[in-house]
Design a protein around this motif. Structure first.
Motif, PDB file in Angstrom:
ATOM      1  N   SER A  76       0.821  -1.206   0.000  1.00 16.92           N
ATOM      2  CA  SER A  76       0.000   0.000   0.000  1.00 16.92           C
ATOM      3  C   SER A  76       0.859   1.261   0.000  1.00 16.92           C
ATOM      4  O   SER A  76       1.912   1.317   0.652  1.00 16.92           O
ATOM      5  CB  SER A  76      -0.910   0.021   1.226  1.00 16.92           C
ATOM      6  N   ALA A  77       0.402   2.274  -0.725  1.00 16.90           N
ATOM      7  CA  ALA A  77       1.095   3.562  -0.745  1.00 16.90           C
ATOM      8  C   ALA A  77       0.755   4.389   0.489  1.00 16.90           C
ATOM      9  O   ALA A  77       1.357   5.444   0.713  1.00 16.90           O
ATOM     10  CB  ALA A  77       0.716   4.335  -2.003  1.00 16.90           C
ATOM     11  N   HIS A  78      -0.202   3.918   1.268  1.00 17.57           N
ATOM     12  CA  HIS A  78      -0.657   4.653   2.455  1.00 17.57           C
ATOM     13  C   HIS A  78      -0.373   3.816   3.691  1.00 17.57           C
ATOM     14  O   HIS A  78      -0.914   2.720   3.850  1.00 17.57           O
ATOM     15  CB  HIS A  78      -2.151   4.956   2.359  1.00 17.57           C
ATOM     16  N   THR A  79       0.500   4.327   4.551  1.00 15.82           N
ATOM     17  CA  THR A  79       0.874   3.610   5.760  1.00 15.82           C
ATOM     18  C   THR A  79       0.691   4.502   6.977  1.00 15.82           C
ATOM     19  O   THR A  79       1.116   5.661   6.983  1.00 15.82           O
ATOM     20  CB  THR A  79       2.340   3.136   5.702  1.00 15.82           C
ATOM     21  N   VAL A  80       0.058   3.953   7.998  1.00 15.64           N
ATOM     22  CA  VAL A  80      -0.118   4.636   9.275  1.00 15.64           C
ATOM     23  C   VAL A  80       0.581   3.803  10.344  1.00 15.64           C
ATOM     24  O   VAL A  80       0.487   2.569  10.337  1.00 15.64           O
ATOM     25  CB  VAL A  80      -1.613   4.798   9.613  1.00 15.64           C
ATOM     26  N   TYR A  81       1.301   4.465  11.249  1.00 14.96           N
ATOM     27  CA  TYR A  81       2.039   3.783  12.306  1.00 14.96           C
ATOM     28  C   TYR A  81       1.320   3.985  13.635  1.00 14.96           C
ATOM     29  O   TYR A  81       0.872   5.093  13.952  1.00 14.96           O
ATOM     30  CB  TYR A  81       3.470   4.318  12.393  1.00 14.96           C
ATOM     31  N   VAL A  82       1.221   2.900  14.408  1.00 15.06           N
ATOM     32  CA  VAL A  82       0.518   2.960  15.688  1.00 15.06           C
ATOM     33  C   VAL A  82       1.417   2.419  16.794  1.00 15.06           C
ATOM     34  O   VAL A  82       1.792   1.237  16.788  1.00 15.06           O
ATOM     35  CB  VAL A  82      -0.787   2.139  15.662  1.00 15.06           C
ATOM     36  N   PHE A  83       1.783   3.273  17.744  1.00 10.88           N
ATOM     37  CA  PHE A  83       2.500   2.835  18.938  1.00 10.88           C
ATOM     38  C   PHE A  83       1.445   2.408  19.960  1.00 10.88           C
ATOM     39  O   PHE A  83       0.531   3.178  20.273  1.00 10.88           O
ATOM     40  CB  PHE A  83       3.345   3.973  19.507  1.00 10.88           C
ATOM     41  N   PHE A  84       1.581   1.185  20.478  1.00  7.22           N
ATOM     42  CA  PHE A  84       0.577   0.691  21.414  1.00  7.22           C
ATOM     43  C   PHE A  84       1.237  -0.018  22.592  1.00  7.22           C
ATOM     44  O   PHE A  84       2.350  -0.535  22.498  1.00  7.22           O
ATOM     45  CB  PHE A  84      -0.383  -0.278  20.717  1.00  7.22           C
ATOM     46  N   TYR A 110       1.053   9.613  11.111  1.00  6.85           N
ATOM     47  CA  TYR A 110       0.528   9.473   9.751  1.00  6.85           C
ATOM     48  C   TYR A 110       1.088  10.536   8.811  1.00  6.85           C
ATOM     49  O   TYR A 110       1.617  11.564   9.237  1.00  6.85           O
ATOM     50  CB  TYR A 110      -1.003   9.586   9.768  1.00  6.85           C
ATOM     51  N   ARG A 111       0.927  10.271   7.517  1.00  5.42           N
ATOM     52  CA  ARG A 111       1.212  11.259   6.471  1.00  5.42           C
ATOM     53  C   ARG A 111       0.028  11.262   5.515  1.00  5.42           C
ATOM     54  O   ARG A 111      -0.370  10.220   4.996  1.00  5.42           O
ATOM     55  CB  ARG A 111       2.492  10.913   5.712  1.00  5.42           C
ATOM     56  N   ASN A 112      -0.537  12.436   5.305  1.00  7.50           N
ATOM     57  CA  ASN A 112      -1.683  12.571   4.412  1.00  7.50           C
ATOM     58  C   ASN A 112      -1.205  12.476   2.965  1.00  7.50           C
ATOM     59  O   ASN A 112      -0.395  13.286   2.514  1.00  7.50           O
ATOM     60  CB  ASN A 112      -2.397  13.899   4.667  1.00  7.50           C
ATOM     61  N   GLY A 113      -1.702  11.492   2.241  1.00  9.95           N
ATOM     62  CA  GLY A 113      -1.255  11.269   0.870  1.00  9.95           C
ATOM     63  C   GLY A 113      -1.657  12.362  -0.090  1.00  9.95           C
ATOM     64  O   GLY A 113      -1.029  12.525  -1.148  1.00  9.95           O
ATOM     65  N   LYS A 114      -2.678  13.152   0.248  1.00 14.78           N
ATOM     66  CA  LYS A 114      -3.134  14.229  -0.626  1.00 14.78           C
ATOM     67  C   LYS A 114      -2.389  15.536  -0.369  1.00 14.78           C
ATOM     68  O   LYS A 114      -2.020  16.244  -1.307  1.00 14.78           O
ATOM     69  CB  LYS A 114      -4.633  14.451  -0.427  1.00 14.78           C
ATOM     70  N   THR A 115      -2.190  15.865   0.897  1.00 15.79           N
ATOM     71  CA  THR A 115      -1.595  17.154   1.235  1.00 15.79           C
ATOM     72  C   THR A 115      -0.118  17.070   1.597  1.00 15.79           C
ATOM     73  O   THR A 115       0.581  18.086   1.604  1.00 15.79           O
ATOM     74  CB  THR A 115      -2.343  17.786   2.423  1.00 15.79           C
ATOM     75  N   GLY A 116       0.344  15.854   1.937  1.00 15.06           N
ATOM     76  CA  GLY A 116       1.721  15.698   2.373  1.00 15.06           C
ATOM     77  C   GLY A 116       1.930  16.047   3.835  1.00 15.06           C
ATOM     78  O   GLY A 116       3.038  15.924   4.356  1.00 15.06           O
ATOM     79  N   GLU A 117       0.878  16.498   4.506  1.00 10.69           N
ATOM     80  CA  GLU A 117       0.982  16.864   5.910  1.00 10.69           C
ATOM     81  C   GLU A 117       1.267  15.629   6.756  1.00 10.69           C
ATOM     82  O   GLU A 117       0.712  14.558   6.539  1.00 10.69           O
ATOM     83  CB  GLU A 117      -0.296  17.542   6.386  1.00 10.69           C
ATOM     84  N   VAL A 118       2.125  15.810   7.750  1.00 11.97           N
ATOM     85  CA  VAL A 118       2.501  14.741   8.662  1.00 11.97           C
ATOM     86  C   VAL A 118       2.077  15.145  10.061  1.00 11.97           C
ATOM     87  O   VAL A 118       2.191  16.311  10.443  1.00 11.97           O
ATOM     88  CB  VAL A 118       4.024  14.495   8.608  1.00 11.97           C
ATOM     89  N   GLY A 119       1.558  14.198  10.817  1.00  8.94           N
ATOM     90  CA  GLY A 119       1.132  14.527  12.166  1.00  8.94           C
ATOM     91  C   GLY A 119       1.040  13.316  13.053  1.00  8.94           C
ATOM     92  O   GLY A 119       1.327  12.189  12.649  1.00  8.94           O
ATOM     93  N   GLN A 120       0.654  13.552  14.293  1.00 13.53           N
ATOM     94  CA  GLN A 120       0.461  12.486  15.254  1.00 13.53           C
ATOM     95  C   GLN A 120      -0.814  12.753  16.035  1.00 13.53           C
ATOM     96  O   GLN A 120      -1.218  13.908  16.223  1.00 13.53           O
ATOM     97  CB  GLN A 120       1.658  12.364  16.195  1.00 13.53           C
ATOM     98  N   HIS A 121      -1.450  11.675  16.453  1.00 14.87           N
ATOM     99  CA  HIS A 121      -2.702  11.778  17.199  1.00 14.87           C
ATOM    100  C   HIS A 121      -2.676  10.789  18.351  1.00 14.87           C
ATOM    101  O   HIS A 121      -2.399   9.604  18.152  1.00 14.87           O
ATOM    102  CB  HIS A 121      -3.898  11.477  16.296  1.00 14.87           C
ATOM    103  N   SER A 122      -2.951  11.254  19.554  1.00 18.27           N
ATOM    104  CA  SER A 122      -3.019  10.383  20.717  1.00 18.27           C
ATOM    105  C   SER A 122      -4.460  10.002  20.985  1.00 18.27           C
ATOM    106  O   SER A 122      -5.314  10.869  21.164  1.00 18.27           O
ATOM    107  CB  SER A 122      -2.426  11.084  21.955  1.00 18.27           C
ATOM    108  N   GLY A 123      -4.750   8.708  20.999  1.00 18.31           N
ATOM    109  CA  GLY A 123      -6.090   8.233  21.313  1.00 18.31           C
ATOM    110  C   GLY A 123      -6.674   7.371  20.221  1.00 18.31           C
ATOM    111  O   GLY A 123      -6.258   7.426  19.066  1.00 18.31           O
ATOM    112  N   ALA A 124      -7.648   6.555  20.610  1.00 14.73           N
ATOM    113  CA  ALA A 124      -8.330   5.683  19.654  1.00 14.73           C
ATOM    114  C   ALA A 124      -9.281   6.504  18.789  1.00 14.73           C
ATOM    115  O   ALA A 124      -9.858   7.493  19.238  1.00 14.73           O
ATOM    116  CB  ALA A 124      -9.104   4.599  20.399  1.00 14.73           C
TER     117      ALA A 124
END
Length: 214
Positions: free
Chosen positions: A80-88, A188-202
């Motif tokens: 997949s060209a879209h990958t999200v990483y999850v620390f758990f 994550y990295r947004n495939g449309k905008t290129g923006e990279v960020g992190q989110h805490s929580g389900a």
């Protein structure tokens, strides 16, 4: 990779946790004695690199690159060209909530699950057991189903795989670099905008797709 159905009873028990929640070390503090500052620290947060700033953008890319260097296992399309990483953390019920929600998007999105030892002393051996398992997805499903049902999770292997323990320690050190205070942590990295960020929580499956720009 074969998908496994998450236990429906476990899912029902997760409903009481509510969406967009995470587990922090503050959760060990009794509610009656928790300070307002500690309580607010467990609230989910999202940080996104601002594309207008070259410095912020570079920092965001570094976050994503760092996450990609961690040791984990994946679900979803391998190419997949879209990958999200999850620390758990394997003792975190909100991580179990996210694991359950992620099953609905595995045909569209690759998620790399990165085990850490963050919340409790037993977190590290449980994380190493999952990471070293012959089938980490099956081990993860076993653990998350148990935790979602207020069980103790997977039984740590004996002896532990020392290489896996070292990887979990390295993952935990990497997690600490993100200045996060709760799990799950989604990078994550947004495939449309290129923006990279992190989110805490389900979050729900639809939000995972939105993070990736899908």
């Amino acid at each position: 990779m074969q998908r496994r159905r998450f236990n429906l009873t476990a899912l029902a028990s997760l409903a009481v946790l509510g969406p967009l929640a995470g587990c922090g070390r503050q959760a060990e503090t009794p509610v009656a004695t928790m300070t307002p500052a500690a309580a607010s620290a467990t609230a989910p947060t999202t940080e996104v690199a601002a594309p207008a700033s070259a410095t912020a953008s570079a920092a965001g890319q570094n976050i994503y690159t760092l996450a990609a260097s961690a040791s984990g296992f994946s679900i979803g399309p391998m190419m997949s060209a879209h990958t999200v990483y999850v620390f758990f953390d394997p003792t975190c019920p909100h991580c179990a909530h996210l694991w359950a929600n992620a099953q609905s998007v595995t045909k569209q999105l690759k998620l790399v699950w990165i085990p850490i030892g963050f919340l409790r002393p037993q977190s590290q051996p449980m994380a190493a057991t999952i990471l070293a398992a012959r089938d980490p997805v099956a081990a993860m499903t076993e653990n998350e189903t148990s935790v979602a049902s207020q069980g103790k999770g997977i039984t740590p292997a004996s002896p532990l795989d020392e290489a896996a323990v070292a990887k979990v320690k390295a993952n935990t050190e990497l997690f600490n670099k993100f200045n996060a205070d709760s799990v799950p942590l989604i990078v994550y990295r947004n495939g449309k905008t290129g923006e990279v960020g992190q989110h805490s929580g389900a979050v729900e499956g639809a939000q995972l797709l939105a993070f990736a720009g899908l």
